[in-house]
Design a protein around this motif. Structure first.
Motif, PDB file in Angstrom:
ATOM      1  N   SER A  65     -36.611  33.515  14.796  1.00  0.00           N
ATOM      2  CA  SER A  65     -35.689  33.359  15.309  1.00  0.00           C
ATOM      3  C   SER A  65     -34.505  32.151  15.076  1.00  0.00           C
ATOM      4  O   SER A  65     -33.739  31.270  14.952  1.00  0.00           O
ATOM      5  N   LEU A  66     -36.058  31.095  15.527  1.00  0.00           N
ATOM      6  CA  LEU A  66     -35.412  29.659  15.725  1.00  0.00           C
ATOM      7  C   LEU A  66     -35.081  28.953  15.190  1.00  0.00           C
ATOM      8  O   LEU A  66     -34.666  28.335  14.818  1.00  0.00           O
ATOM      9  N   LEU A  67     -35.846  28.890  14.184  1.00  0.00           N
ATOM     10  CA  LEU A  67     -35.890  28.235  12.408  1.00  0.00           C
ATOM     11  C   LEU A  67     -34.982  28.796  11.787  1.00  0.00           C
ATOM     12  O   LEU A  67     -34.673  28.017  10.590  1.00  0.00           O
ATOM     13  N   ALA A  68     -33.769  30.361  11.473  1.00  0.00           N
ATOM     14  CA  ALA A  68     -32.907  30.730  10.897  1.00  0.00           C
ATOM     15  C   ALA A  68     -31.714  29.627  10.994  1.00  0.00           C
ATOM     16  O   ALA A  68     -30.922  29.257  11.422  1.00  0.00           O
ATOM     17  N   SER A  69     -31.614  30.130   9.929  1.00  0.00           N
ATOM     18  CA  SER A  69     -29.831  29.557   9.543  1.00  0.00           C
ATOM     19  C   SER A  69     -29.099  30.069  10.403  1.00  0.00           C
ATOM     20  O   SER A  69     -29.266  31.295  10.505  1.00  0.00           O
ATOM     21  N   PRO A  70     -27.843  29.359  10.205  1.00  0.00           N
ATOM     22  CA  PRO A  70     -26.872  30.389  10.748  1.00  0.00           C
ATOM     23  C   PRO A  70     -26.509  31.392  10.333  1.00  0.00           C
ATOM     24  O   PRO A  70     -25.622  32.195  10.843  1.00  0.00           O
ATOM     25  N   GLU A  71     -26.585  31.186   8.737  1.00  0.00           N
ATOM     26  CA  GLU A  71     -25.808  32.373   7.950  1.00  0.00           C
ATOM     27  C   GLU A  71     -26.488  33.420   8.361  1.00  0.00           C
ATOM     28  O   GLU A  71     -25.992  34.257   8.676  1.00  0.00           O
ATOM     29  N   LYS A  72     -27.893  33.343   8.655  1.00  0.00           N
ATOM     30  CA  LYS A  72     -28.669  34.065   8.801  1.00  0.00           C
ATOM     31  C   LYS A  72     -28.569  35.353  10.229  1.00  0.00           C
ATOM     32  O   LYS A  72     -28.620  36.483  10.492  1.00  0.00           O
ATOM     33  N   ARG A  73     -28.153  34.323  11.120  1.00  0.00           N
ATOM     34  CA  ARG A  73     -28.969  34.356  12.480  1.00  0.00           C
ATOM     35  C   ARG A  73     -27.353  35.385  13.056  1.00  0.00           C
ATOM     36  O   ARG A  73     -26.528  36.485  12.890  1.00  0.00           O
ATOM     37  N   GLN A  74     -25.904  34.583  11.947  1.00  0.00           N
ATOM     38  CA  GLN A  74     -24.445  36.300  11.791  1.00  0.00           C
ATOM     39  C   GLN A  74     -25.025  37.362  10.935  1.00  0.00           C
ATOM     40  O   GLN A  74     -24.186  38.465  11.122  1.00  0.00           O
ATOM     41  N   GLN A  75     -25.465  36.588   9.685  1.00  0.00           N
ATOM     42  CA  GLN A  75     -25.800  38.410   9.811  1.00  0.00           C
ATOM     43  C   GLN A  75     -26.937  39.832  10.273  1.00  0.00           C
ATOM     44  O   GLN A  75     -26.528  40.072  10.311  1.00  0.00           O
ATOM     45  N   ASP A  76     -27.962  39.098  10.914  1.00  0.00           N
ATOM     46  CA  ASP A  76     -28.437  39.896  11.956  1.00  0.00           C
ATOM     47  C   ASP A  76     -27.648  40.441  12.846  1.00  0.00           C
ATOM     48  O   ASP A  76     -27.286  41.432  13.090  1.00  0.00           O
ATOM     49  N   ARG A  77     -26.482  39.761  14.027  1.00  0.00           N
ATOM     50  CA  ARG A  77     -25.533  40.195  14.835  1.00  0.00           C
ATOM     51  C   ARG A  77     -24.195  41.268  14.086  1.00  0.00           C
ATOM     52  O   ARG A  77     -24.443  42.396  14.960  1.00  0.00           O
ATOM     53  N   GLU A  78     -23.905  41.359  12.513  1.00  0.00           N
ATOM     54  CA  GLU A  78     -23.111  42.237  11.857  1.00  0.00           C
ATOM     55  C   GLU A  78     -24.191  43.540  11.705  1.00  0.00           C
ATOM     56  O   GLU A  78     -23.487  44.889  11.208  1.00  0.00           O
ATOM     57  N   GLY A  79     -25.713  43.119  11.184  1.00  0.00           N
ATOM     58  CA  GLY A  79     -26.433  44.866  11.451  1.00  0.00           C
ATOM     59  C   GLY A  79     -26.215  45.081  12.676  1.00  0.00           C
ATOM     60  O   GLY A  79     -27.518  46.342  12.231  1.00  0.00           O
ATOM     61  N   LEU A  80     -26.465  44.351  13.909  1.00  0.00           N
ATOM     62  CA  LEU A  80     -26.591  45.569  14.594  1.00  0.00           C
ATOM     63  C   LEU A  80     -25.811  47.279  14.692  1.00  0.00           C
ATOM     64  O   LEU A  80     -25.009  46.763  14.428  1.00  0.00           O
ATOM     65  N   PRO A  81     -26.363  48.000  15.344  1.00  0.00           N
ATOM     66  CA  PRO A  81     -25.948  49.200  15.424  1.00  0.00           C
ATOM     67  C   PRO A  81     -24.929  49.552  16.321  1.00  0.00           C
ATOM     68  O   PRO A  81     -24.634  48.809  16.938  1.00  0.00           O
ATOM     69  N   SER A  82     -23.813  50.163  15.674  1.00  0.00           N
ATOM     70  CA  SER A  82     -22.219  50.094  17.213  1.00  0.00           C
ATOM     71  C   SER A  82     -23.418  50.879  17.988  1.00  0.00           C
ATOM     72  O   SER A  82     -24.053  51.491  18.466  1.00  0.00           O
ATOM     73  N   ARG A  83     -21.475  50.654  19.042  1.00  0.00           N
ATOM     74  CA  ARG A  83     -21.989  51.324  20.535  1.00  0.00           C
ATOM     75  C   ARG A  83     -22.286  52.923  20.524  1.00  0.00           C
ATOM     76  O   ARG A  83     -23.465  52.851  20.835  1.00  0.00           O
ATOM     77  N   LEU A  84     -21.646  53.088  19.391  1.00  0.00           N
ATOM     78  CA  LEU A  84     -22.330  54.911  19.251  1.00  0.00           C
ATOM     79  C   LEU A  84     -23.070  55.633  19.054  1.00  0.00           C
ATOM     80  O   LEU A  84     -24.321  56.512  19.641  1.00  0.00           O
ATOM     81  N   GLU A  85     -23.757  54.709  17.602  1.00  0.00           N
ATOM     82  CA  GLU A  85     -24.945  54.744  17.381  1.00  0.00           C
ATOM     83  C   GLU A  85     -26.177  54.461  18.471  1.00  0.00           C
ATOM     84  O   GLU A  85     -27.398  55.094  19.180  1.00  0.00           O
ATOM     85  N   LEU A  86     -26.153  53.523  19.130  1.00  0.00           N
ATOM     86  CA  LEU A  86     -26.600  53.353  20.483  1.00  0.00           C
ATOM     87  C   LEU A  86     -26.863  54.746  21.634  1.00  0.00           C
ATOM     88  O   LEU A  86     -27.714  54.502  21.952  1.00  0.00           O
ATOM     89  N   LEU A  87     -25.360  54.934  21.750  1.00  0.00           N
ATOM     90  CA  LEU A  87     -25.090  55.867  22.671  1.00  0.00           C
ATOM     91  C   LEU A  87     -26.207  57.196  22.189  1.00  0.00           C
ATOM     92  O   LEU A  87     -27.269  58.068  22.889  1.00  0.00           O
ATOM     93  N   ARG A  88     -26.453  57.349  21.028  1.00  0.00           N
ATOM     94  CA  ARG A  88     -26.912  58.352  20.835  1.00  0.00           C
ATOM     95  C   ARG A  88     -28.249  58.608  20.837  1.00  0.00           C
ATOM     96  O   ARG A  88     -28.862  59.632  20.895  1.00  0.00           O
ATOM     97  N   ALA A  89     -28.733  57.200  20.002  1.00  0.00           N
ATOM     98  CA  ALA A  89     -30.202  57.124  20.450  1.00  0.00           C
ATOM     99  C   ALA A  89     -30.406  57.164  21.932  1.00  0.00           C
ATOM    100  O   ALA A  89     -31.750  58.054  22.620  1.00  0.00           O
ATOM    101  N   LEU A  90     -29.716  56.680  22.820  1.00  0.00           N
ATOM    102  CA  LEU A  90     -30.236  56.948  24.138  1.00  0.00           C
ATOM    103  C   LEU A  90     -29.801  58.720  24.432  1.00  0.00           C
ATOM    104  O   LEU A  90     -31.219  58.631  25.262  1.00  0.00           O
ATOM    105  N   GLY A  91     -29.680  59.029  24.044  1.00  0.00           N
ATOM    106  CA  GLY A  91     -29.932  60.295  24.238  1.00  0.00           C
ATOM    107  C   GLY A  91     -30.430  61.187  23.922  1.00  0.00           C
ATOM    108  O   GLY A  91     -31.200  62.274  24.381  1.00  0.00           O
ATOM    109  N   PHE A  92     -30.971  61.016  22.902  1.00  0.00           N
ATOM    110  CA  PHE A  92     -32.785  61.187  22.181  1.00  0.00           C
ATOM    111  C   PHE A  92     -33.611  60.917  23.354  1.00  0.00           C
ATOM    112  O   PHE A  92     -34.473  61.302  23.292  1.00  0.00           O
ATOM    113  N   TRP A  93     -33.982  59.680  24.054  1.00  0.00           N
ATOM    114  CA  TRP A  93     -34.521  59.020  24.287  1.00  0.00           C
ATOM    115  C   TRP A  93     -34.810  59.502  25.775  1.00  0.00           C
ATOM    116  O   TRP A  93     -35.656  60.504  26.223  1.00  0.00           O
TER     117      TRP A  93
END
Length: 165
Positions: A65-93
Motif C-alpha cells: 500500500s505504501l508503494l502503490a500508485s495514486p491511481e491504484k489507491r483511488q481504485q481501492d477506495r472505489e472498490g470498497l463495499p457500500s454502507r448497506l453491504e457493511l451493515l448486512r455483513a454486520l447483521g450476519f456477524w
C-alpha cells in the motif's frame, strides 16, 4: 502535498489492523498450556505458525500500500463495499455471535436449527414449512456428522437434558 503515509489508504490501515491482530493471536497461542505428552511441536505450534504467517502477509500488505500508485489507491477506495453491504455483513456477524452465545444453553442441534432459520429469514426467506424443514434437516445432518460420525463432543443444552429424563 500529502505524504505517502497519509495517502496510503485502505491497504495500510487494513495491514496495520491485521498486524495488531496477528500479534494478539500469537500472544494467545503462546499462552496455551504446555503438555508433557507433546513432542517437539506443542499445542501452540500451528497457531503460532498461523499468527506468524498473518504477520508476514500484513507487512506485505502495508509495504504494497505504501508503494502503490495514486491511481491504484483511488481504485481501492472505489472498490470498497457500500454502507448497506457493511451493515448486512454486520447483521450476519450478530447472528453468528448469538449462535455462539446461545450454543451452551440451547445445545448444538437446537442452536444450529435456530441459526439456519435466522440466516434464511435474514436473507429474505419467509418463515415456511420448507424453511423450518431445511433448518431441522440441517441441524440433524450437522449433529450426525460431528457428534456421531466424527465423535466431536457437542453441547447438549437444556432441551437435550430434558429429553433424556
Amino acid at each position: 502535498m500529502r505524504s505517502r503515509l497519509a495517502n496510503a489508504g485502505v491497504g495500510l490501515w487494513a495491514g496495520l489492523v491485521l498486524l495488531a491482530f496477528s500479534f494478539l493471536y500469537w500472544m494467545q497461542a503462546d499462552a496455551l498450556p504446555r503438555s508433557s505428552l507433546g513432542g517437539s511441536v506443542g499445542s501452540d505450534g500451528l497457531p503460532k505458525l498461523l499468527g506468524g504467517a498473518l504477520a508476514v502477509m500484513s507487512c506485505l500488505l502495508i509495504v504494497q500500500s505504501l508503494l502503490a500508485s495514486p491511481e491504484k489507491r483511488q481504485q481501492d477506495r472505489e472498490g470498497l463495499p457500500s454502507r448497506l453491504e457493511l451493515l448486512r455483513a454486520l447483521g450476519f456477524w450478530v447472528i453468528a455471535a448469538g449462535f455462539v452465545l446461545a450454543l451452551p444453553w440451547l445445545g448444538y442441534p437446537v442452536a444450529v436449527a435456530a441459526v439456519l432459520l435466522a440466516i434464511g429469514m435474514y436473507y429474505g426467506r419467509r418463515p415456511s414449512a420448507w424453511l423450518i424443514g431445511f433448518a431441522l434437516a440441517g441441524a440433524a445432518i450437522f449433529y450426525l456428522l460431528f457428534h456421531t460420525l466424527l465423535g466431536v463432543p457437542v453441547p447438549t443444552g437444556i432441551f437435550m437434558d430434558l429429553l433424556a429424563r
